[in-house]
Design an enzyme around this catalytic site. Structure first.
Site, PDB file in Angstrom:
ATOM      1  N   LYS A   1      34.368  52.450  45.464  1.00 62.48           N
ATOM      2  CA  LYS A   1      34.496  51.772  44.166  1.00 62.48           C
ATOM      3  C   LYS A   1      35.889  52.028  43.640  1.00 62.48           C
ATOM      4  O   LYS A   1      36.524  53.032  44.013  1.00 62.48           O
ATOM      5  CB  LYS A   1      33.467  52.324  43.172  1.00 62.48           C
ATOM      6  CG  LYS A   1      33.171  51.385  42.023  1.00 62.48           C
ATOM      7  CD  LYS A   1      32.195  50.319  42.424  1.00 62.48           C
ATOM      8  CE  LYS A   1      31.855  49.402  41.271  1.00 62.48           C
ATOM      9  NZ  LYS A   1      30.707  48.551  41.610  1.00 62.48           N
TER      10      LYS A   1
HETATM   11  P1  NAD Z   1      30.740  40.647  33.898  1.00 63.86           P
HETATM   12  O1  NAD Z   1      31.963  41.263  33.325  1.00 63.86           O
HETATM   13  O2  NAD Z   1      30.819  39.344  34.602  1.00 63.86           O
HETATM   14  O3  NAD Z   1      29.630  40.482  32.745  1.00 63.86           O
HETATM   15  C1  NAD Z   1      29.183  41.560  31.969  1.00 63.86           C
HETATM   16  C2  NAD Z   1      28.342  41.018  30.821  1.00 63.86           C
HETATM   17  O4  NAD Z   1      27.854  42.127  30.054  1.00 63.86           O
HETATM   18  C3  NAD Z   1      29.121  40.149  29.827  1.00 63.86           C
HETATM   19  O5  NAD Z   1      28.261  39.152  29.309  1.00 63.86           O
HETATM   20  C4  NAD Z   1      29.495  41.141  28.734  1.00 63.86           C
HETATM   21  O6  NAD Z   1      29.719  40.502  27.474  1.00 63.86           O
HETATM   22  C5  NAD Z   1      28.255  41.995  28.702  1.00 63.86           C
HETATM   23  N1  NAD Z   1      28.479  43.339  28.153  1.00 63.86           N
HETATM   24  C6  NAD Z   1      29.575  44.111  28.284  1.00 63.86           C
HETATM   25  N2  NAD Z   1      29.389  45.275  27.617  1.00 63.86           N
HETATM   26  C7  NAD Z   1      28.135  45.219  27.095  1.00 63.86           C
HETATM   27  C8  NAD Z   1      27.369  46.100  26.309  1.00 63.86           C
HETATM   28  N3  NAD Z   1      27.856  47.300  25.925  1.00 63.86           N
HETATM   29  N4  NAD Z   1      26.111  45.726  25.943  1.00 63.86           N
HETATM   30  C9  NAD Z   1      25.619  44.525  26.340  1.00 63.86           C
HETATM   31  N5  NAD Z   1      26.315  43.637  27.064  1.00 63.86           N
HETATM   32  C10 NAD Z   1      27.559  43.989  27.435  1.00 63.86           C
HETATM   33  O7  NAD Z   1      30.106  41.789  34.823  1.00 63.86           O
HETATM   34  P2  NAD Z   1      29.130  41.586  36.069  1.00 63.86           P
HETATM   35  O8  NAD Z   1      29.966  41.437  37.285  1.00 63.86           O
HETATM   36  O9  NAD Z   1      28.078  40.606  35.716  1.00 63.86           O
HETATM   37  O10 NAD Z   1      28.515  43.062  36.152  1.00 63.86           O
HETATM   38  C11 NAD Z   1      27.428  43.480  35.331  1.00 63.86           C
HETATM   39  C12 NAD Z   1      26.750  44.667  35.983  1.00 63.86           C
HETATM   40  O11 NAD Z   1      26.295  44.280  37.292  1.00 63.86           O
HETATM   41  C13 NAD Z   1      27.649  45.881  36.229  1.00 63.86           C
HETATM   42  O12 NAD Z   1      26.860  47.053  36.140  1.00 63.86           O
HETATM   43  C14 NAD Z   1      28.109  45.693  37.668  1.00 63.86           C
HETATM   44  O13 NAD Z   1      28.501  46.916  38.270  1.00 63.86           O
HETATM   45  C15 NAD Z   1      26.847  45.146  38.278  1.00 63.86           C
HETATM   46  N6  NAD Z   1      27.044  44.386  39.525  1.00 63.86           N
HETATM   47  C16 NAD Z   1      27.939  43.370  39.639  1.00 63.86           C
HETATM   48  C17 NAD Z   1      28.066  42.682  40.842  1.00 63.86           C
HETATM   49  C18 NAD Z   1      29.046  41.563  41.017  1.00 63.86           C
HETATM   50  O14 NAD Z   1      29.173  41.089  42.173  1.00 63.86           O
HETATM   51  N7  NAD Z   1      29.705  41.086  39.985  1.00 63.86           N
HETATM   52  C19 NAD Z   1      27.256  43.024  41.926  1.00 63.86           C
HETATM   53  C20 NAD Z   1      26.314  44.040  41.782  1.00 63.86           C
HETATM   54  C21 NAD Z   1      26.220  44.716  40.565  1.00 63.86           C
END
Ligand code: NAD
Length: 419
Positions: free
Chosen positions: A109
């Protein structure tokens, strides 16, 4: 037991979850000591030219937890306040995630302590290219392959790929996944984590024999994971009654009109004020009377304070580490079925794996083939975890960890200790 755990260290939590699995497996002490530490941790401090001609110093990280089963794989996160501790925890999680679904990867990461929303597009590009250069000594298609995560996008991945390619003197598309299609990205990568969340949610609902005609879901976070999960769950006949972003949530017990909500978000920059629902807080969203809860934003949102107020029968962890160990104990006690993060959101890394394979072969697959293969891999892993959970009477998280840790331990033992 988990209640006294130091809640402010993500790495301590990750090690605790590993310890629980290591106990179940009765892992030898020497293997246990090796796997509960990260292999490499790189911290970089680097300058970036800002638009106002000032020079700002940023801190970035790249951590590799384990590479016994293959090259390191894991996302890059741009997040204000990001710490080495959090990156180490997420690198360890990636090792287990790749192992539990059977991908030939280790875990890594990385990220930068920055709020990307305060940067201009030019500043974001400069920061990305300099950060990629600083960690380049670790990267490469056979060494360590980054992907998007919170705060990073396919465009950011394209800049990283281009930076590595410039250093090498030729294009190296397999150095990064989650790229735009034009530069060797894979069809379906954007929506893959949300698609995986949807597949495992549907399997879990089947297993739980949910009788409701139209199950409901509340989704915290409306970004890459939350947005595609909302759309695909709705397509599968599950009523999306609430979603949220970092500022606020929006709730309509009759179901949200997602198309209208997307248009509202495009114009207003967030979900707040959407006419097709009532504003609610992120805390209230977690306690709604829904069938399924999908935390898909940040870590540690389900804690010992609010776990007892969860009404959902099923929690599918779209986000990484949304549940603290103390909350986990409470939810298990309440009989809430949890599809843990390393399984639930593995769709992203599964399709990243497909992208890497396609780039290495320079031969690209159709969307249907990608979705079929994703469905096969994540559903197989779901049932392997479920069977372990039922047969050994373990919570789903412990079962998933036990399966994953066993695979990594096997690889570590059979490879032996160098020299
Ligand atoms: P992103 O930045 O695309 O979206 C995050 C969302 O969460 C946004 O809508 C943001 O406004 C919201 N957010 C941010 N802080 C917040 C808070 N304190 N309370 C509520 N909402 C909040 O991120 P993502 O890529 O969708 O990632 C989200 C989660 O999923 C993370 O934990 C990430 O590690 C995990 N994840 C992402 C992927 C990927 O491929 N993008 C894959 C597996 C896991």
């Amino acid at each position: 037991m988990a209640v006294g755990l130091k809640a402010d260290s993500a790495y301590v939590t990750a090690q605790h979850q590993f310890d629980v699995a290591a106990d179940v497996l009765d892992l030898p002490e020497n293997v246990r000591n090796l796997l509960r530490e990260v292999k490499r941790e790189l911290v970089v401090h680097f300058p970036v030219h800002m638009d106002d001609h000032s020079i700002e110093l940023f801190t970035g990280y790249r951590v590799q937890h384990n590479i016994s089963r293959g090259p390191a794989k894991g996302g890059i996160r741009y997040q204000a306040g990001l710490t080495l501790d959090a990156v180490k925890a997420m690198a360890m999680l990636m090792t287990w995630k790749c192992a539990v679904v059977g991908l030939p990867y280790g875990g890594a990461k990385g990220g930068v302590d920055v709020d990307p929303r305060r940067l201009s597009p030019g500043e974001l590009e400069h920061l990305t290219r300099r950060y990629a250069t600083e960690i380049a000594l670790l990267l490469g298609p056979e060494k360590d392959i980054p992907a998007p995560d919170m705060g990073t996008t396919p465009q950011v991945m394209a800049w990283i790929m281009d930076t590595i390619s410039m250093h090498e003197g030729h294009s190296v598309p397999a150095s990064v996944t989650g790229k735009p299609l034009d530069v060797g990205g894979s069809v379906g990568r954007d929506e893959a984590p949300g698609r995986g969340v949807t597949y495992v949610t549907l399997e879990a609902l089947k297993y739980l024999h949910v009788q409701e005609e139209t199950p409901t879901v509340a989704i915290q976070g409306y970004g890459t994971v939350g947005h595609s999960a909302a759309r695909l769950l709705a397509e599968a006949g599950i009523k999306v009654v609430a979603v949220s972003d970092s500022r606020t949530g929006i709730h309509n017990p009759k179901g949200l009109d997602l198309e209208a909500l997307d248009e509202h978000k495009r114009v207003r920059g967030g979900v707040s004020g959407f006419k097709g629902g009532e504003d609610i807080s992120n805390e209230e969203l977690l306690e709604l009377p829904v069938t399924v809860l999908v935390p898909a934003a940040v870590e540690n949102v389900l804690t010992e304070k609010n776990a007892g107020k969860v009404h959902a029968r099923l929690i599918t962890e779209g986000a990484n580490v949304p549940t603290t160990p103390a909350a986990d104990d409470i939810l298990n006690e309440m009989g809430v079925f949890i599809v843990p993060d390393i399984l639930a959101n593995s769709g992203g890394v599964i399709v990243s794996y497909f992208e890497w394979v396609q780039d290495l072969q320079a031969f690209f697959w159709e969307g249907e083939e990608i979705n079929t293969k994703l469905h096969h891999i994540i559903t197989r892993a779901f049932y392997e975890v479920l069977h372990t959970s039922v047969n050994k009477r373990l919570p789903m998280r412990t079962a998933a960890y036990a399966l994953a840790v066993q695979k990594v331990a096997n690889a570590t033992i059979v490879r032996g200790i160098y020299p």
